[in-house]
Write an enzyme that holds these catalytic residues in place. Structure first.
Site: not given
Lengths: 431, 385
Positions: A173, A207
């Site tokens: 990720e 993010c």
């Protein structure tokens, strides 16, 4: 001299034209394959005979989800609890043993995870290991059955390279610069509310936050006062004293962000306080693509605005760059939103809002390209941490029925075999 | 191709939420030589159906097929979106330095590592269909002839050059006594008294593989077969007994028409033996007792598993084919191929108005709106912290 360069470039360019996207095109390609097989049977047969001397002629089934074994979860510092626990839940639910490596940067949570969490779990199957980059490198030399990593693309490469030595599957990720296109056909105040909330949440250290805005100069004129109004509404006249605004995690990140404040011009905010690791909710304008603020993932409360003259130019800008983790498009016209969606790629997408799409456990969360590999959340976490084993249990008797498949083969028997296999939906030849 | 809808919580009832399956972009398929048409076309179909552009690198070892794929196949496809590239290990290494958006590799674990390491430099996702030694446990409670038929068919098909073929048998000495004559009987039935003249028995792909296999014939003792003919790259359907775990035939994937039998005294010992080794691509257990079969299933791991048969399950489109551990990562076949070659993009489309409804989430926060937020996110909550 690289013999592949030209071919690869040609195909990449073709892909970017969108040629392969329509169902008609794909069906045509597949029909072509079908004709290839039909029209060249003898040729293929001869070739197979030449290579391998192949003969011409070929209960309860289920998928069992099994744990991989020993799973390593490497967690980041920005949402240190969530980004540890959500993968951990999936890994444990799938029946794995887990080694957890929390971030050494979010020191207080690291302490709690190391000292308190193990008491609540069976410690024969769970351990927390601590350390910085060097220790993590050492950890990665060991063999794991699955590695789940959340962090930067740079370290993602290191993790995947280490995993490759042991043929360990990974979920990465990662991150990127998440574009946020703002159409002229918009209510600036609504857009400002939504973009600002997702940008400045957790002091921008998210993010999936919108990283930069793409809009026309006219829209920018309307957006700036709206953003100012939103920031004042959310955080008051002195954002530094608001309880709803986060701080930068450490000095290193703070210094990095403070340097970015020098790019373009500060239109809103721009203040910083080193003793507090505070950076004001900031908007930058007149930013060049080559400046540092447009070269790295910002990961802070700074929002650059870049000008484009149309949605096409925005899409082109986006597609010139790495595929991001999230992509946002704001417009009153659903056609414009859909256009951005269909002509770009990203981990996830949201039209007219920020990262709400990742709060739903029914949807997978993950990147593509440099923003990541694999996905999780909810059921997808369980599936990520499980090996899906295909199983077929047949009866030991009834051998007469199987006799059909045994050699020596006659043409008639082969025909019967083929019909039987086709009826079961198997149309891939065993050849 | 159709977007898959997702379920929402109370706050998102007005939103449209779905998973969109998109092509990755430029896909590289590296194919092996043992099923050179199938192992090219099945992934290729998935990659094209998912809307990707494809570079195909067929095996240079299966030269006849390589030629047809390079010269004839492109004529049937849109060549702006499809290309075949040729070469050996060196050229493939050069090819792998380039960036692809997906790499699909079928081959050995050794090369699988090389492919994944190259992919890691570009953060390229991969599916690796590798191999291993597929164990075949044969219980005492079995009909030897039935087992011999099934094991032999799947072992000697394609002269044993099949990644999912049973690689070695685990059984008791008593079972071995009964199995050997049954295997001999099966082999004679399938291939006649002179298997080398049977049209139903394949050949070894090349000299290198042939020499490797011929050397393995020296392990343990030959119980059945053992003949070979270099000029024909022929190896007889062979069964070896008295094989030690340390001998070469038990150290590498056999990939030929040789079946070693290793003795164990119980199903527990068999399971222990299996679990001491790398996870295989396929695992087989033969028993009249479904409990025994289930025990082997539950206490081991492998890419796939079959009770009382061979690799028939790879022909079923409803279950995926893929490895685990050293036997691979990822999976395909049927719908799973399409999903493998697609990026599943989570999408949400929200109305641009109705801002009043969104206000609840904006700071400054009071107790009241935090409570309301939590309630609304309800059972679908994952904390944002």
């Amino acid at each position: 001299m690289d013999p592949f360069e030209d071919t690869l470039r040609r195909l990449r360019e073709a892909f970017h034209t969108g040629r392969t996207r329509s169902a008609e095109f794909r069906a045509a390609q597949l029909r072509g394959l079908g004709r290839f097989l039909q029209e060249n049977k003898q040729l293929l047969h001869d070739a197979l005979a030449q290579d391998l001397h192949k003969a011409t002629q070929l209960d309860s089934a289920f998928i069992r989800k099994e744990p991989f074994g020993l799973v390593l979860i490497i967690a980041p510092w920005n949402y240190p609890l969530n980004l540890t626990l959500v993968p951990l839940v999936g890994a444990l639910a799938a029946g794995n043993c887990v080694v957890l490596k929390p971030s050494e940067i979010s020191k207080s949570i690291e302490k709690v995870l190391a000292e308190v969490l193990p008491r609540y779990l069976d410690e024969s199957c769970f351990a927390v290991v601590l350390g910085g980059p060097q220790e993590t490198g050492q950890l990665l030399e060991h063999r794991f059955d699955y590695i789940f990593f959340t962090g930067s693309p740079r370290v993602g490469r290191i993790v995947m390279t280490a995993a490759a030595k042991h043929l360990t599957p990974v979920t990465l990720e990662l991150g990127g610069k998440n574009p946020c296109y703002v159409d002229d056909n918009c209510d600036p105040q609504t857009v400002a509310n939504r973009v600002a909330w997702f940008r400045y949440f957790n002091a921008g250290q998210t993010c999936v936050a919108p990283d930069y805005v793409l809009c026309s100069p006219e829209m920018q004129e309307r957006l700036l006062p709206a953003l100012q109004s939103t920031i004042t509404r959310f955080y008051g006249d002195d954002p530094q004293s608001s309880p709803n605004l986060g701080r930068i995690i450490n000095q290193k990140q703070f210094q990095r962000l403070r340097a970015l404040l020098g790019c373009g011009h500060v239109a809103i905010g721009g203040q910083s306080d080193e003793s507090d690791r505070y950076i004001a909710p900031t908007v930058l304008v007149d930013v060049q693509e080559t400046e540092p603020v447009m070269q790295e993932e910002i990961f802070g409360p700074i929002l650059p605005i870049l000008n484009v003259r149309s949605v096409d130019e925005a899409i082109e800008f986006i597609n010139r760059r790495e595929k991001p983790l999230a992509l946002y498009a704001f417009s009153n016209s659903s056609q414009v939103v859909k256009r951005v969606l269909t002509q770009t790629s990203s981990g996830g997408f949201c039209g007219n809002d920020g990262f709400m799409h990742m709060t739903l456990a029914s949807l997978p969360f993950g990147g593509v390209g440099a923003s990541g590999v694999g996905r999780y959340h909810g059921k997808f976490s369980f599936d990520t941490f499980s090996h899906h084993r295909a199983c077929l249990l047949r009866r030991p008797g009834m051998e007469k029925l199987n006799a059909l498949r045994y050699p020596p083969h006659s043409p008639r028997r082969l025909r019967v075999l083929l019909v039987a296999m086709e009826a079961r939906g198997c149309s891939c030849t065993l050849l």
